[in-house]
Design a protein around this motif. Structure first.
Motif, PDB file in Angstrom:
ATOM      1  N   CYS A 238       0.816  -1.223   0.000  1.00 41.37           N
ATOM      2  CA  CYS A 238       0.000   0.000   0.000  1.00 41.37           C
ATOM      3  C   CYS A 238       0.849   1.272   0.000  1.00 41.37           C
ATOM      4  CB  CYS A 238      -0.956   0.002   1.185  1.00 41.37           C
ATOM      5  SG  CYS A 238      -2.181   1.324   1.127  1.00 41.37           S
ATOM      6  N   ALA A 239       1.371   1.634  -1.152  1.00 39.10           N
ATOM      7  CA  ALA A 239       2.122   2.886  -1.262  1.00 39.10           C
ATOM      8  C   ALA A 239       1.230   4.093  -0.981  1.00 39.10           C
ATOM      9  CB  ALA A 239       2.731   3.001  -2.662  1.00 39.10           C
ATOM     10  N   ALA A 240      -0.042   4.006  -1.346  1.00 43.66           N
ATOM     11  CA  ALA A 240      -0.970   5.122  -1.139  1.00 43.66           C
ATOM     12  C   ALA A 240      -1.226   5.392   0.335  1.00 43.66           C
ATOM     13  CB  ALA A 240      -2.296   4.841  -1.849  1.00 43.66           C
ATOM     14  N   CYS A 241      -0.984   4.406   1.201  1.00 49.14           N
ATOM     15  CA  CYS A 241      -1.253   4.591   2.627  1.00 49.14           C
ATOM     16  C   CYS A 241      -0.416   5.711   3.231  1.00 49.14           C
ATOM     17  CB  CYS A 241      -0.996   3.289   3.373  1.00 49.14           C
ATOM     18  SG  CYS A 241      -2.250   2.006   3.073  1.00 49.14           S
ATOM     19  N   ALA A 242       0.704   6.026   2.602  1.00 50.62           N
ATOM     20  CA  ALA A 242       1.549   7.112   3.104  1.00 50.62           C
ATOM     21  C   ALA A 242       0.915   8.480   2.892  1.00 50.62           C
ATOM     22  CB  ALA A 242       2.923   7.064   2.425  1.00 50.62           C
ATOM     23  N   ASN A 243      -0.143   8.544   2.087  1.00 47.18           N
ATOM     24  CA  ASN A 243      -0.744   9.824   1.731  1.00 47.18           C
ATOM     25  C   ASN A 243      -2.116  10.058   2.356  1.00 47.18           C
ATOM     26  OD1 ASN A 243       0.798   8.646  -0.902  1.00 47.18           O
ATOM     27  ND2 ASN A 243       1.161  10.837  -0.681  1.00 47.18           N
ATOM     28  N   VAL A 244      -2.551   9.187   3.269  1.00 45.46           N
ATOM     29  CA  VAL A 244      -3.940   9.261   3.737  1.00 45.46           C
ATOM     30  C   VAL A 244      -4.264  10.560   4.461  1.00 45.46           C
ATOM     31  CG1 VAL A 244      -4.305   6.777   3.855  1.00 45.46           C
ATOM     32  CG2 VAL A 244      -3.367   7.979   5.847  1.00 45.46           C
ATOM     33  N   ASN A 245      -3.271  11.270   4.961  1.00 47.78           N
ATOM     34  CA  ASN A 245      -3.546  12.522   5.670  1.00 47.78           C
ATOM     35  C   ASN A 245      -3.563  13.743   4.758  1.00 47.78           C
ATOM     36  OD1 ASN A 245      -3.808  11.346   8.273  1.00 47.78           O
ATOM     37  ND2 ASN A 245      -1.582  11.203   8.436  1.00 47.78           N
ATOM     38  N   ASP A 246      -3.319  13.556   3.485  1.00 51.49           N
ATOM     39  CA  ASP A 246      -3.396  14.669   2.545  1.00 51.49           C
ATOM     40  C   ASP A 246      -4.836  15.151   2.429  1.00 51.49           C
ATOM     41  OD1 ASP A 246      -0.740  14.176   2.180  1.00 51.49           O
ATOM     42  OD2 ASP A 246      -0.931  13.403   0.133  1.00 51.49           O
ATOM     43  N   ASP A 247      -5.017  16.459   2.323  1.00 48.14           N
ATOM     44  CA  ASP A 247      -6.364  17.031   2.280  1.00 48.14           C
ATOM     45  C   ASP A 247      -7.194  16.492   1.127  1.00 48.14           C
ATOM     46  OD1 ASP A 247      -5.840  18.528   4.525  1.00 48.14           O
ATOM     47  OD2 ASP A 247      -5.292  20.340   3.414  1.00 48.14           O
ATOM     48  N   ASP A 248      -6.556  16.242   0.000  1.00 46.87           N
ATOM     49  CA  ASP A 248      -7.301  15.811  -1.189  1.00 46.87           C
ATOM     50  C   ASP A 248      -7.164  14.318  -1.449  1.00 46.87           C
ATOM     51  OD1 ASP A 248      -4.620  15.769  -1.862  1.00 46.87           O
ATOM     52  OD2 ASP A 248      -4.921  16.630  -3.869  1.00 46.87           O
ATOM     53  N   PHE A 249      -6.806  13.558  -0.414  1.00 48.35           N
ATOM     54  CA  PHE A 249      -6.516  12.146  -0.631  1.00 48.35           C
ATOM     55  C   PHE A 249      -7.708  11.385  -1.200  1.00 48.35           C
ATOM     56  CE2 PHE A 249      -6.561   7.742   0.926  1.00 48.35           C
ATOM     57  CZ  PHE A 249      -5.450   7.268   0.264  1.00 48.35           C
ATOM     58  N   GLY A 250      -8.866  11.520  -0.564  1.00 51.04           N
ATOM     59  CA  GLY A 250     -10.044  10.791  -1.040  1.00 51.04           C
ATOM     60  C   GLY A 250     -10.394  11.135  -2.463  1.00 51.04           C
ATOM     61  N   GLN A 251     -10.276  12.409  -2.801  1.00 50.64           N
ATOM     62  CA  GLN A 251     -10.585  12.837  -4.164  1.00 50.64           C
ATOM     63  C   GLN A 251      -9.589  12.255  -5.162  1.00 50.64           C
ATOM     64  OE1 GLN A 251     -11.046  17.082  -4.376  1.00 50.64           O
ATOM     65  NE2 GLN A 251     -12.527  17.152  -2.698  1.00 50.64           N
ATOM     66  N   LYS A 252      -8.315  12.175  -4.761  1.00 49.86           N
ATOM     67  CA  LYS A 252      -7.312  11.602  -5.667  1.00 49.86           C
ATOM     68  C   LYS A 252      -7.592  10.125  -5.924  1.00 49.86           C
ATOM     69  CE  LYS A 252      -2.355  10.857  -6.333  1.00 49.86           C
ATOM     70  NZ  LYS A 252      -0.977  11.093  -5.809  1.00 49.86           N
ATOM     71  N   VAL A 253      -7.959   9.398  -4.879  1.00 51.91           N
ATOM     72  CA  VAL A 253      -8.285   7.975  -5.051  1.00 51.91           C
ATOM     73  C   VAL A 253      -9.455   7.821  -6.017  1.00 51.91           C
ATOM     74  CG1 VAL A 253      -9.130   5.902  -3.910  1.00 51.91           C
ATOM     75  CG2 VAL A 253      -7.390   7.305  -2.796  1.00 51.91           C
ATOM     76  N   ILE A 254     -10.501   8.609  -5.811  1.00 52.01           N
ATOM     77  CA  ILE A 254     -11.695   8.504  -6.645  1.00 52.01           C
ATOM     78  C   ILE A 254     -11.376   8.842  -8.098  1.00 52.01           C
ATOM     79  CG2 ILE A 254     -13.928   9.606  -7.101  1.00 52.01           C
ATOM     80  CD1 ILE A 254     -14.221   9.797  -4.000  1.00 52.01           C
ATOM     81  N   ARG A 255     -10.647   9.905  -8.314  1.00 54.88           N
ATOM     82  CA  ARG A 255     -10.322  10.295  -9.705  1.00 54.88           C
ATOM     83  C   ARG A 255      -9.467   9.227 -10.388  1.00 54.88           C
ATOM     84  NH1 ARG A 255      -9.822  15.840  -7.365  1.00 54.88           N
ATOM     85  NH2 ARG A 255     -11.632  17.023  -8.157  1.00 54.88           N
ATOM     86  N   GLY A 256      -8.569   8.615  -9.619  1.00 54.63           N
ATOM     87  CA  GLY A 256      -7.744   7.557 -10.199  1.00 54.63           C
ATOM     88  C   GLY A 256      -8.563   6.340 -10.589  1.00 54.63           C
ATOM     89  N   ARG A 257      -9.524   5.983  -9.748  1.00 55.92           N
ATOM     90  CA  ARG A 257     -10.356   4.826 -10.065  1.00 55.92           C
ATOM     91  C   ARG A 257     -11.270   5.113 -11.251  1.00 55.92           C
ATOM     92  NH1 ARG A 257     -11.494   1.312  -4.609  1.00 55.92           N
ATOM     93  NH2 ARG A 257      -9.379   1.513  -3.774  1.00 55.92           N
ATOM     94  N   ALA A 258     -11.643   6.379 -11.415  1.00 56.76           N
ATOM     95  CA  ALA A 258     -12.463   6.750 -12.571  1.00 56.76           C
ATOM     96  C   ALA A 258     -11.668   6.720 -13.873  1.00 56.76           C
ATOM     97  CB  ALA A 258     -13.068   8.139 -12.363  1.00 56.76           C
ATOM     98  N   ILE A 259     -10.367   6.510 -13.768  1.00 55.98           N
ATOM     99  CA  ILE A 259      -9.525   6.255 -14.952  1.00 55.98           C
ATOM    100  C   ILE A 259      -9.297   4.745 -15.101  1.00 55.98           C
ATOM    101  CG2 ILE A 259      -7.285   6.655 -16.041  1.00 55.98           C
ATOM    102  CD1 ILE A 259      -7.136   9.294 -14.477  1.00 55.98           C
ATOM    103  N   ASP A 260      -9.053   4.068 -13.979  1.00 52.58           N
ATOM    104  CA  ASP A 260      -8.828   2.621 -14.022  1.00 52.58           C
ATOM    105  C   ASP A 260     -10.001   1.881 -14.660  1.00 52.58           C
ATOM    106  OD1 ASP A 260      -6.380   2.860 -12.728  1.00 52.58           O
ATOM    107  OD2 ASP A 260      -7.157   2.273 -10.756  1.00 52.58           O
ATOM    108  N   VAL A 261     -11.223   2.223 -14.245  1.00 51.89           N
ATOM    109  CA  VAL A 261     -12.389   1.454 -14.689  1.00 51.89           C
ATOM    110  C   VAL A 261     -12.611   1.564 -16.196  1.00 51.89           C
ATOM    111  CG1 VAL A 261     -14.890   1.175 -14.477  1.00 51.89           C
ATOM    112  CG2 VAL A 261     -13.481   1.467 -12.427  1.00 51.89           C
TER     113      VAL A 261
END
Length: 375
Positions: free
Chosen positions: A179-202
């Motif tokens: 889980c490389a992304a786990c290092a970023n969970v405290n970033d203000d825009d973390f949830g939004q970054k995850v969502i935008r990335g998955r909207a590219i993956d799918v």
């Protein structure tokens, strides 16, 4: 960040729990309820058009995808649930003391119902496709119970591991991405970054399954006009953003995911269902009016965040109680029935009284709107 990170939510729910009196040696997924046997296979897909969002040194985005589908096969090798190493990293990564009572390979012992690499069956362009996106830190296999059931009912199901967003993804050659992304969970825009990335993956995965050069031998069975998506936790939060980016996704379900990225002001007119545990999640209230098509909001009494995955059920089988009010296989049973009803209605046009009003068979499930007191 408990609503973002599934395991953190698990931690919150298990803090006061106690081990169950006894656990069977072999955890299991309940048998699928549809008429078809189930096959499964795994694809390794590489998007060469972009680097990985969490590990920029990786110049391509690698994804592991599990497919579940109808098969006529009567026998075969049962698919593994997870590898022993994946089980170890998942249990250890949670940081939950109570899970130390489970052997490190405990989840890898889970008995599944699908046959590995069985021949897919069906007519050309006859099978709807459902994409499943798991919660943060949890692998695609966390939704296997749901995937197997949908496949038994005549769906192709694609579960995606969003690499570096869970504790363990096994890649070709035995490489294990953590889980490389786990290092970023405290970033203000973390949830939004995850969502935008998955909207590219799918959409990339859809291209690989239904495009001119499909990567799966059974792709001709998929009806490209009948595609939908469901996700749990942040995987569910990624569904409306994916739908706004890709018109191929005709309907969507959010299973207990906070909407860290608001639904766009223009609204979402395609069918959508919110289904989750009792909570005061303000993001669901905020975006309710932006769902302008067919919609439902269902609250499951007694459910916890993991109840919309296999884990509420499996951890009970392994001797750990999360404090859930849904015992035995009830959490999986409820999720399967309502998810299947939604997709049967919107991808197959079959009336579903289950979605019209409360059911005596499922008294735990409440229909609500933002103004209702039972939400």
């Amino acid at each position: 960040m408990a609503a973002v990170a599934g395991v953190l939510a698990l931690t919150a729910s298990i803090a006061w729990a106690s081990p169950a009196a006894a656990a069977p040696t072999t955890p299991y997924l309940p048998k699928p309820t549809g008429p078809h046997r189930v096959g499964t296979t795994t694809l390794h897909l590489t998007d060469t058009s972009r680097s990985d969002p969490w590990v920029p040194a990786a110049k391509t985005r690698e994804l592991m995808v599990s497919l579940w589908y109808p098969t006529a096969a009567h026998t075969g090798r049962r698919a593994p649930y997870v590898t022993p190493k994946e089980s170890e990293l998942l249990l250890k990564g949670s940081g939950i003391k109570e899970l130390e009572t489970i052997p490190p390979d405990g989840l890898s012992r889970t008995r599944t119902n699908a046959f590995t690499d069985a021949e897919p069956s069906g007519r050309r362009r006859s099978l709807p496709l459902v994409v499943l996106s798991p919660g943060f830190t949890w692998p695609r296999t966390s939704l296997t119970g749901l995937a197997e059931d949908l496949a038994s009912r005549g769906y192709v199901v694609a579960g995606i591991d969003h690499t570096y967003e869970n504790f363990a993804t096994t890649l070709p050659g035995g490489r294990v991405a953590t889980c490389a992304a786990c290092a970023n969970v405290n970033d203000d825009d973390f949830g939004q970054k995850v969502i935008r990335g998955r909207a590219i993956d799918v959409p990339f995965v859809l291209d690989q399954l239904t495009g001119p050069r499909p990567r799966w031998k059974g792709s001709a069975l998929i009806d490209p006009a009948r595609i939908a998506m469901a996700g749990q936790s942040i995987g569910g939060a990624a569904v409306p953003e994916t739908m706004s980016k890709d018109s191929r996704v005709r309907a969507g379900i959010n299973l207990d995911g906070s909407l860290f990225l608001p639904i766009r002001d223009s609204g979402l007119a395609r069918p959508f269902m919110l289904m989750g545990a009792p909570s005061n999640d303000g993001t669901w209230k905020r975006d309710w009016e932006r769902l302008t098509g067919w919609k439902r909001r269902l609250v499951v009494k007694g459910a916890l965040h993991p109840s919309f995955t296999d884990y509420d059920m499996l951890l009970q089988q392994l001797g750990v109680s999360l404090g859930s009010g849904l015992k035995a296989t009830r959490s999986v049973d409820i999720t399967r029935e309502y998810v299947a009803a939604f997709f049967d209605l919107h991808l197959r046009g079959r009336p579903q009284p289950l979605l019209d009003k409360p059911s005596q068979r499922y008294p735990e499930v409440r229909f609500c709107t933002p103004s209702a007191k039972n939400c």
